[in-house]
Design a protein around this motif. Structure first.
Motif, PDB file in Angstrom:
ATOM      1  N   TYR A 155       7.496  66.318  65.086  1.00 47.53           N
ATOM      2  CA  TYR A 155       7.016  65.231  64.235  1.00 47.53           C
ATOM      3  C   TYR A 155       5.584  64.845  64.604  1.00 47.53           C
ATOM      4  O   TYR A 155       4.788  64.439  63.738  1.00 47.53           O
TER       5      TYR A 155
ATOM      6  N   MET B  28       2.592  64.615  61.981  1.00 49.89           N
ATOM      7  CA  MET B  28       1.925  63.345  61.722  1.00 49.89           C
ATOM      8  C   MET B  28       0.412  63.523  61.651  1.00 49.89           C
ATOM      9  O   MET B  28      -0.258  62.978  60.766  1.00 49.89           O
TER      10      MET B  28
ATOM     11  N   SER C  15       8.141  59.634  59.217  1.00 47.99           N
ATOM     12  CA  SER C  15       8.683  60.202  60.452  1.00 47.99           C
ATOM     13  C   SER C  15      10.199  60.339  60.384  1.00 47.99           C
ATOM     14  O   SER C  15      10.892  59.420  59.948  1.00 47.99           O
TER      15      SER C  15
ATOM     16  N   PRO D  21       6.418  57.297  67.829  1.00 44.55           N
ATOM     17  CA  PRO D  21       5.611  57.436  66.613  1.00 44.55           C
ATOM     18  C   PRO D  21       4.584  56.324  66.426  1.00 44.55           C
ATOM     19  O   PRO D  21       3.468  56.571  65.943  1.00 44.55           O
TER      20      PRO D  21
END
Length: 326
Positions: free
Chosen positions: A185, A189, A201, A247
């Motif tokens: 991820y 991103m 996400s 994240p």
């Protein structure tokens, strides 16, 4: 290391490691292999051979003909993909490793075998996870890595194979597309930040995982393989990490350059469950003490390089890009 056989050379790590090894030891000294071929520098920048690592005879012959004294065995199925195909993952990850170990034993090669933070299970300490924490993984990928560590140690003790390894954290790279890992991820991103200014996400807010920028991972492999064997108290799995992030931390770092970046969430239950079973932050002090591991990239430096490089790539391909500040 002088003559190297590299498996899984077209994957996320291999595609960059192949280039660096050829810079260090010469193009002809590094034979790259994979089950497919492409036009990347890893395949085109020196000798390349198609190789299924589950074919033990073909593995041995590739190393013998190349006169390899070092094998770097990266071919494996990663976490999310392995969980979807557990039987195939075991056959590839363990069968390929056994062939690498046997080839190294028969030819007297030094051997590098990567492990992963996935080798730890949900009962391991989540903060400062020690080098010697119990390994009780909850995924097939983690199980194969934990078993691989034990098998590698066995070959060192029984046959004196000079096997060495690292427990990699999530790796961030702009050179190769994600390969089915839970921590992918982070790469996605950055790509979507440059292309679209937003990202959704599949990993939830507050899910902290160890990460590392690929140049640090590549440097760590070379450093460990050149280390004095007498300094190594461990063999198959040194903890290494550069940062523990979620994240939101990556998004905040991106917004330093792209203030309008938007982060949303749509949780993938499979990959979230995998991530929840891994440590938040591991202890890499053994690697620091025994062979001088020192990461050079923190989160912001990683972000700056990722955004700049990805933006240039997109512009050069004619795909358009969000312009980054100078």
């Amino acid at each position: 290391m002088k003559r190297i056989l590299l498996t899984g050379a077209l994957g996320q790590i291999g595609s960059e490691l192949a280039v660096r090894l050829r810079e260090l030891y010469g193009s002809d000294a590094v034979l790259t292999t994979d089950v497919r071929e492409d036009r990347s520098e890893a395949a085109q920048g020196g000798p390349f051979q198609l190789l299924d690592v589950t074919d033990g005879r073909a593995f041995y012959e590739a190393a013998r003909v190349h006169r390899a004294d070092t094998i770097i065995h990266l071919a494996a199925l990663l976490s999310a993909t392995a969980e979807a195909k557990p039987l195939f993952a075991w056959q590839l990850n363990m069968g390929g490793l056994l062939n690498a170990l046997e080839t190294a034993r028969e030819l007297g090669c030094q051997l590098f075998v990567p492990s992963s933070i996935a080798a730890f299970g949900p009962d391991a300490p989540r903060q400062g996870t020690p080098q010697d924490a119990p390994l009780r993984p909850g995924t097939m990928y983690g199980i194969s890595k934990a078993a691989g560590e034990q098998l590698s140690d066995y070959y060192y003790r029984k046959y004196a194979v000079d096997v060495r390894g690292l427990r990699f954290p999530g790796l961030i790279s702009h050179a190769a597309p994600p390969g089915g890992g839970t921590t992918d991820y982070a790469v996605e991103m950055y790509v979507q930040a440059v292309k679209n200014g937003s990202y959704t996400s599949y990993i939830g807010k507050g899910t902290f995982l160890d990460m590392m920028y690929m140049p640090d991972a590549i440097a760590s492999v070379a450093l460990l393989m050149e280390a004095d064997a007498s300094r190594l108290k461990r063999r198959s799995a040194y903890n290494i990490t550069a940062m523990s992030i979620d994240p939101e931390a990556i998004a905040a770092s991106i917004r330093r350059q792209l203030p309008g970046f938007e982060l949303r969430y749509h949780i993938d239950p499979l990959r979230q469950a995998i991530a929840d079973g891994w440590p938040d932050a591991i202890d890499a002090s053994a690697a620091c003490e025994e062979w001088g591991f020192r990461p050079a990239y923190d989160l912001d430096r990683t972000t700056d390089e990722m955004l700049t490089t990805l933006s240039r790539k997109l512009l050069s391909s004619g795909g358009g890009s969000i312009l980054l500040p100078q």
